[in-house]
Design a protein around this motif. Structure first.
Motif, PDB file in Angstrom:
ATOM      1  N   THR B 123       0.853  -1.191   0.000  1.00  0.00           N
ATOM      2  CA  THR B 123       0.000   0.000   0.000  1.00  0.00           C
ATOM      3  C   THR B 123       0.887   1.240   0.000  1.00  0.00           C
ATOM      4  O   THR B 123       2.063   1.172   0.387  1.00  0.00           O
ATOM      5  CB  THR B 123      -0.936   0.051   1.233  1.00  0.00           C
ATOM      6  OG1 THR B 123      -0.209   0.605   2.341  1.00  0.00           O
ATOM      7  CG2 THR B 123      -1.456  -1.333   1.602  1.00  0.00           C
ATOM      8  N   VAL B 124       0.337   2.371  -0.417  1.00  0.00           N
ATOM      9  CA  VAL B 124       1.147   3.598  -0.478  1.00  0.00           C
ATOM     10  C   VAL B 124       1.485   4.123   0.910  1.00  0.00           C
ATOM     11  O   VAL B 124       2.329   5.002   1.044  1.00  0.00           O
ATOM     12  CB  VAL B 124       0.474   4.751  -1.267  1.00  0.00           C
ATOM     13  CG1 VAL B 124       0.346   4.410  -2.726  1.00  0.00           C
ATOM     14  CG2 VAL B 124      -0.860   5.131  -0.672  1.00  0.00           C
ATOM     15  N   ASP B 149      -3.859   2.263  -3.290  1.00  0.00           N
ATOM     16  CA  ASP B 149      -3.813   3.694  -2.978  1.00  0.00           C
ATOM     17  C   ASP B 149      -4.652   3.996  -1.723  1.00  0.00           C
ATOM     18  O   ASP B 149      -5.311   3.117  -1.172  1.00  0.00           O
ATOM     19  CB  ASP B 149      -4.368   4.463  -4.190  1.00  0.00           C
ATOM     20  CG  ASP B 149      -3.959   5.926  -4.189  1.00  0.00           C
ATOM     21  OD1 ASP B 149      -3.132   6.316  -3.341  1.00  0.00           O
ATOM     22  OD2 ASP B 149      -4.470   6.680  -5.045  1.00  0.00           O
ATOM     23  N   ILE B 150      -4.582   5.246  -1.304  1.00  0.00           N
ATOM     24  CA  ILE B 150      -5.441   5.736  -0.216  1.00  0.00           C
ATOM     25  C   ILE B 150      -6.398   6.779  -0.783  1.00  0.00           C
ATOM     26  O   ILE B 150      -6.154   7.326  -1.870  1.00  0.00           O
ATOM     27  CB  ILE B 150      -4.626   6.383   0.927  1.00  0.00           C
ATOM     28  CG1 ILE B 150      -3.665   7.458   0.378  1.00  0.00           C
ATOM     29  CG2 ILE B 150      -3.878   5.331   1.709  1.00  0.00           C
ATOM     30  CD1 ILE B 150      -3.020   8.320   1.442  1.00  0.00           C
ATOM     31  N   ARG B 157      -7.944   2.412  -0.231  1.00  0.00           N
ATOM     32  CA  ARG B 157      -9.024   2.305  -1.216  1.00  0.00           C
ATOM     33  C   ARG B 157      -9.438   0.851  -1.376  1.00  0.00           C
ATOM     34  O   ARG B 157      -9.086   0.199  -2.362  1.00  0.00           O
ATOM     35  CB  ARG B 157      -8.547   2.876  -2.564  1.00  0.00           C
ATOM     36  CG  ARG B 157      -8.367   4.379  -2.590  1.00  0.00           C
ATOM     37  CD  ARG B 157      -9.677   5.127  -2.563  1.00  0.00           C
ATOM     38  NE  ARG B 157     -10.578   4.737  -3.635  1.00  0.00           N
ATOM     39  CZ  ARG B 157     -10.677   5.386  -4.798  1.00  0.00           C
ATOM     40  NH1 ARG B 157      -9.948   6.448  -5.032  1.00  0.00           N
ATOM     41  NH2 ARG B 157     -11.527   4.969  -5.721  1.00  0.00           N
ATOM     42  N   LEU B 158     -10.201   0.356  -0.412  1.00  0.00           N
ATOM     43  CA  LEU B 158     -10.615  -1.050  -0.473  1.00  0.00           C
ATOM     44  C   LEU B 158     -11.497  -1.316  -1.688  1.00  0.00           C
ATOM     45  O   LEU B 158     -11.591  -2.450  -2.158  1.00  0.00           O
ATOM     46  CB  LEU B 158     -11.344  -1.452   0.811  1.00  0.00           C
ATOM     47  CG  LEU B 158     -10.479  -1.536   2.070  1.00  0.00           C
ATOM     48  CD1 LEU B 158     -11.239  -2.222   3.184  1.00  0.00           C
ATOM     49  CD2 LEU B 158      -9.160  -2.244   1.812  1.00  0.00           C
ATOM     50  N   ASP B 159     -12.129  -0.238  -2.195  1.00  0.00           N
ATOM     51  CA  ASP B 159     -12.949  -0.413  -3.395  1.00  0.00           C
ATOM     52  C   ASP B 159     -12.092  -0.790  -4.607  1.00  0.00           C
ATOM     53  O   ASP B 159     -12.599  -1.270  -5.600  1.00  0.00           O
ATOM     54  CB  ASP B 159     -13.738   0.874  -3.687  1.00  0.00           C
ATOM     55  CG  ASP B 159     -12.834   2.088  -3.845  1.00  0.00           C
ATOM     56  OD1 ASP B 159     -11.905   2.232  -3.023  1.00  0.00           O
ATOM     57  OD2 ASP B 159     -13.036   2.878  -4.781  1.00  0.00           O
ATOM     58  N   GLN B 160     -10.774  -0.535  -4.497  1.00  0.00           N
ATOM     59  CA  GLN B 160      -9.886  -0.884  -5.609  1.00  0.00           C
ATOM     60  C   GLN B 160      -9.122  -2.179  -5.354  1.00  0.00           C
ATOM     61  O   GLN B 160      -8.335  -2.610  -6.197  1.00  0.00           O
ATOM     62  CB  GLN B 160      -8.882   0.260  -5.871  1.00  0.00           C
ATOM     63  CG  GLN B 160      -9.559   1.531  -6.351  1.00  0.00           C
ATOM     64  CD  GLN B 160      -8.574   2.679  -6.536  1.00  0.00           C
ATOM     65  OE1 GLN B 160      -7.414   2.580  -6.137  1.00  0.00           O
ATOM     66  NE2 GLN B 160      -9.041   3.764  -7.125  1.00  0.00           N
ATOM     67  N   LEU B 161      -9.336  -2.764  -4.167  1.00  0.00           N
ATOM     68  CA  LEU B 161      -8.527  -3.934  -3.808  1.00  0.00           C
ATOM     69  C   LEU B 161      -8.711  -5.079  -4.807  1.00  0.00           C
ATOM     70  O   LEU B 161      -7.743  -5.718  -5.219  1.00  0.00           O
ATOM     71  CB  LEU B 161      -8.872  -4.394  -2.383  1.00  0.00           C
ATOM     72  CG  LEU B 161      -8.092  -5.608  -1.863  1.00  0.00           C
ATOM     73  CD1 LEU B 161      -6.589  -5.351  -1.840  1.00  0.00           C
ATOM     74  CD2 LEU B 161      -8.563  -6.003  -0.459  1.00  0.00           C
ATOM     75  N   PRO B 374       7.118   7.438  -0.178  1.00  0.00           N
ATOM     76  CA  PRO B 374       6.023   7.355  -1.162  1.00  0.00           C
ATOM     77  C   PRO B 374       4.729   7.990  -0.645  1.00  0.00           C
ATOM     78  O   PRO B 374       3.992   8.612  -1.410  1.00  0.00           O
ATOM     79  CB  PRO B 374       5.855   5.843  -1.377  1.00  0.00           C
ATOM     80  CG  PRO B 374       7.201   5.275  -1.063  1.00  0.00           C
ATOM     81  CD  PRO B 374       7.713   6.121   0.071  1.00  0.00           C
ATOM     82  N   LEU B 375       4.480   7.856   0.651  1.00  0.00           N
ATOM     83  CA  LEU B 375       3.269   8.461   1.216  1.00  0.00           C
ATOM     84  C   LEU B 375       3.386   9.982   1.228  1.00  0.00           C
ATOM     85  O   LEU B 375       2.409  10.689   0.934  1.00  0.00           O
ATOM     86  CB  LEU B 375       3.012   7.924   2.629  1.00  0.00           C
ATOM     87  CG  LEU B 375       1.794   8.501   3.351  1.00  0.00           C
ATOM     88  CD1 LEU B 375       0.514   8.296   2.545  1.00  0.00           C
ATOM     89  CD2 LEU B 375       1.644   7.881   4.733  1.00  0.00           C
TER      90      LEU B 375
END
Lengths: 157, 414
Positions: B123-124, B149-150, B157-161, B374-375
């Motif tokens: 994750t970022v 991503d967050i 972004r769990l919708d993108q997992l 990166p964050l």
């Protein structure tokens, strides 16, 4: 208040209104680097005169008050200097012209501009013979390990 | 409604000698706990007693001190196992840090199991310690690194997992609690979805283990890394929990004494887990110290620690919201965040802020990129300031921080 020696008024003045801020259109020396620990960024452009002395200088950067004020004062200091004189500048000179107490961590902030300048100066090759075109030299030396440069800091990351 | 804390913080503070220190003539306000915590007397005593009375190498000698040292060292392992509800102490490998624990998974599992075209998901918001080992593993094996991503509030972004996961995903590396945003990630859900996709899940618990109850079986993950010095223990000791079958199938990381069963000149058989991964004389005193830290935390109660941190964080967020020019990163909802509050102050570089806070107020905060470049890039900042709280911090200390920020703003004329 202002018990804080590190943020004397002239330091804050240089930070808020830095001298020689910006870039040059046709620099003989141009170099930039970052202090990854802090995220401080400094770029220095130098234009030399016919005798190889600093005719004009600009710096651009982002970072803490110490790194930016130090760059501002450094660029004032080197006007009219030859490259050999610049090579002679050391950590002690920076500490002296800043005139504030600095611990080892903040010293890195203060020295970033001199490291960038030294890297650019050491990478600079003067044009050969009279009339040779003076081309900007984009410095490529790793300023964290400037080799023979007098300002060397041990990486602490 | 937030439950009231059950901690008697003023009494508890007496256990921490460093909290009695003056800094620049002022009482220390230690708000850099996400970097490392202070140590209670009980931990200092455990270290001291080990060296004074029980000092011997472990797992070898027949003599009394060797048996005592071994019992203390293995006792510490049992304490850590219970602390994270591991099925058994054999699944807990002592390392020098969570960084080493994560690298152990990279060297012992990833290097031998990743193939070209496989994918590793990070994750970022990962600390460099849960990112760089996977970059190295991918570089070596030809696997591909993908990232989750967050959103703008600092949630994953769990919708993108499901888009990031693929049939080629072999490993998902995620932090339990962000050391910058404070976000508490829904690790159980991530694990469920990752395992459904056929991937293993390695969790960086460096920030979570100190401040909230951790149950590795409930999380359902495959590996869980923690470090002692952030949870009242000494530096130089951390732990990796891993599923027993995985640990048994893994290759050793370091070779040497202790990790072998039988050695011939040409080859050797590995010792049982966890000893297979503990080559050489371990950090015995530090492991025993970590055991004492775990005892201390369990006596206080991890539920109580969590409630206290939530209250302090809520107080700090509220106080910071009153200061113009301050931007706080991470979730607004304290239910979803741990005790790290990262922020920036317009017109003041975090290093300058940290210097003013230290020298004028005795307040210790962290300034910089927090080992999460990166964050920082994702947030669009060069560096930030971070105040992080722990069980011994008081609301007044958060107020002192805010007072210091206002003073710095006056000094810098912003």
């Amino acid at each position: 208040m202002v018990r804080l020696d590190m943020y004397r008024e002239y330091i804050l003045d240089h930070y808020k209104q830095p001298h020689n801020f910006g870039t040059l259109d046709d620099p003989d020396i141009s170099h930039e680097d970052v202090n990854h620990l802090c995220g401080d960024e400094i770029r220095i452009d130098v234009k030399l005169d016919a005798e190889g002395r600093v005719a004009d200088v600009r710096f651009k950067g982002r970072g803490c008050a110490i790194s930016q004020a130090s760059a501002s004062i450094l660029t004032d200091t080197i006007k009219g200097m030859s490259l050999d004189e610049i090579k002679e500048l050391s950590k002690d000179d920076v500490v002296e012209y800043l005139g504030i107490p600095l611990g080892p961590v903040r010293l890195k902030c203060a020295l970033l501009s001199l490291q960038v300048l030294h890297a650019g100066v050491y990478a600079y090759a003067p044009p050969e013979g009279p009339g040779a075109a003076v081309s900007p030299r984009q410095g490529t030396a790793d300023t964290r390990h400037p080799g023979k440069g007098p300002v060397q800091q041990k990486a602490s990351e | 409604m937030i439950e009231r804390t059950l901690l008697d913080v003023n009494a508890l503070r007496q256990d921490f000698p460093a909290l009695r220190r003056l800094v620049h003539g002022r009482p220390l306000v230690y708000l850099d706990n996400a970097a490392t915590s202070q140590k209670p007397e009980a931990v200092l005593r455990a270290l001291d007693e080990y060296y004074r009375e029980h000092n011997a190498n472990v797992h070898r000698g027949i003599h009394t001190l060797a048996e005592e040292a071994t019992a203390l060292y293995e006792g510490a392992r049992e304490k850590v196992a219970r602390f994270i509800n591991a099925p058994g102490p054999a699944e807990v490998v002592f390392t020098k840090s969570s960084t080493e624990a994560l690298n152990l998974v990279a060297y012992g599992w990833a290097y031998h199991n990743l193939r070209e075209g496989d994918e590793v998901v990070v994750t970022v918001m990962e600390h460099h310690s849960n990112l760089v080992p996977w970059q190295l593993a991918c570089r070596r094996t030809g696997a591909r690194l993908r990232h989750l991503d967050i959103d703008d509030e600092g949630y994953l972004r769990l919708d993108q997992l499901d888009e990031v996961l693929s049939p080629r995903t072999r490993l998902v590396a995620v932090t339990h609690v962000s050391n910058v945003l404070g976000t508490i990630n829904p690790v159980a859900e991530i694990t469920r979805r990752a395992r459904a996709a056929g991937a293993l899940v390695v969790v960086d618990g460096s920030q979570a283990a100190p401040q909230m109850p951790v149950d590795v079986q409930a999380l359902g993950c495959d590996f869980y890394a923690l470090t002692g010095h952030k949870m009242l223990g000494p530096t130089g000791v951390g732990a990796l929990w891993g599923r027993r079958a995985l640990l048994e199938a893994m290759e050793p990381f370091l070779g040497g004494g202790e990790m072998i069963k039988n050695v011939r000149l040409e080859d050797a058989e590995w010792n049982e887990v966890p000893h297979k991964f503990e080559a050489g004389t371990p950090n015995i005193a530090q492991a025993i110290g970590l055991g004492a830290a775990v005892d201390y935390l369990q006596a206080v109660g991890m539920d109580n620690v969590r409630v206290h941190e939530r209250e302090l964080t809520a107080h700090a967020l509220e106080a910071l919201a009153t200061v113009p020019g301050v931007t706080v990163y991470g979730p607004r909802e304290v239910e979803h965040r741990g005790g790290a509050v990262t922020f920036s102050v317009e017109g003041i570089h975090p290093h300058d802020l940290a210097t003013v806070l230290d020298q004028e107020f005795g307040v210790a905060i962290r300034a910089g990129h927090h080992c999460a470049q990166p964050l920082m890039n994702r947030l669009g900042v060069l560096a930030t300031a971070r105040a992080s709280f722990y069980l011994y911090n008081l609301p007044e200390e958060a107020d002192r921080l805010v007072e210091g920020i206002r003073q710095a703003q006056r000094l810098f004329g912003v």
